[in-house]
Every structure is written in C-alpha cells, then in structure tokens.
Design a protein around this motif. Structure first.
Motif, PDB file in Angstrom:
ATOM      1  N   THR A  12       0.842  -0.523  -8.929  1.00  0.00           N
ATOM      2  CA  THR A  12       1.558  -1.799  -8.823  1.00  0.00           C
ATOM      3  C   THR A  12       0.555  -2.937  -8.771  1.00  0.00           C
ATOM      4  O   THR A  12      -0.548  -2.782  -8.259  1.00  0.00           O
ATOM      5  CB  THR A  12       2.444  -1.858  -7.561  1.00  0.00           C
ATOM      6  N   ARG A  14      -1.309  -6.137  -7.561  1.00  0.00           N
ATOM      7  CA  ARG A  14      -1.574  -6.786  -6.273  1.00  0.00           C
ATOM      8  C   ARG A  14      -1.657  -8.281  -6.483  1.00  0.00           C
ATOM      9  O   ARG A  14      -2.141  -8.744  -7.495  1.00  0.00           O
ATOM     10  CB  ARG A  14      -2.874  -6.270  -5.671  1.00  0.00           C
ATOM     11  N   SER A  40      -0.094  -5.539  -2.212  1.00  0.00           N
ATOM     12  CA  SER A  40       1.054  -5.099  -2.999  1.00  0.00           C
ATOM     13  C   SER A  40       1.933  -4.271  -2.073  1.00  0.00           C
ATOM     14  O   SER A  40       1.595  -4.058  -0.914  1.00  0.00           O
ATOM     15  CB  SER A  40       0.612  -4.264  -4.201  1.00  0.00           C
TER      16      SER A  40
END
Length: 88
Positions: A12, A14, A40
């Motif tokens: 994912t 950040r 994140s």
C-alpha cells in the motif's frame, strides 16, 4: 556516481507525515521517542535518535490513538521501517 533505485516491497502507498510518537515495549515500562515520517494502513517509517535498543516487536503509540502492534521490517542508523501486525 549513480545508484540503483531501491526496490519497493510495500503493498500500500505510504503518505508523508510528521507526527510525534512513542515506541513502547517491555510491558509498557520502556519507551523511545520517534517521529513518524510516512504512514499507511499497513506500516510506517519511524525516525529515531538511534536504533540501538529497539526490539523487533513493539507497540507504536501516536497522540490520540490506541497502541498499534508493530514488527520491524528494516533498520538503518536512525530509521526503522515497521509493519503493523494487527487489524486496526
């Protein structure tokens, strides 16, 4: 001199941040101040005075939040990358 770009392992994105926090361990009896540099839902990069004494597993405490269990993914001289180990 050219350097090779670092390989990205995150799942994912950040986002940059600048928040004060605390690394909490030893059943809450020990803390180390840190600055969260990016964050994140899965992890964070923490800036510290030194990585010496930081355990592999600890809780991250940010202002106005609950403790977030973490596991160290990597270490540099004054930075620690962590993965959050519990749902939040």
């Amino acid at each position: 001199m050219m350097t090779e770009p670092e390989t990205e392992h995150r799942t994912t994105q950040r986002r940059p941040t600048l928040k004060g926090g605390h690394i909490v361990f030893n059943a809450g009896r020990s803390t180390i101040d840190c600055t969260v540099r990016n964050l994140s839902r899965d992890g964070a990069k923490l800036q510290v005075a030194s990585v010496v004494g930081i355990p592999d597993v600890f809780d991250l405490l940010l202002a106005n939040t609950t403790r977030q269990p973490c596991r160290v993914a990597w270490r540099k001289v004054k930075e620690v990358g962590v993965v959050f180990t519990a749902a939040h």
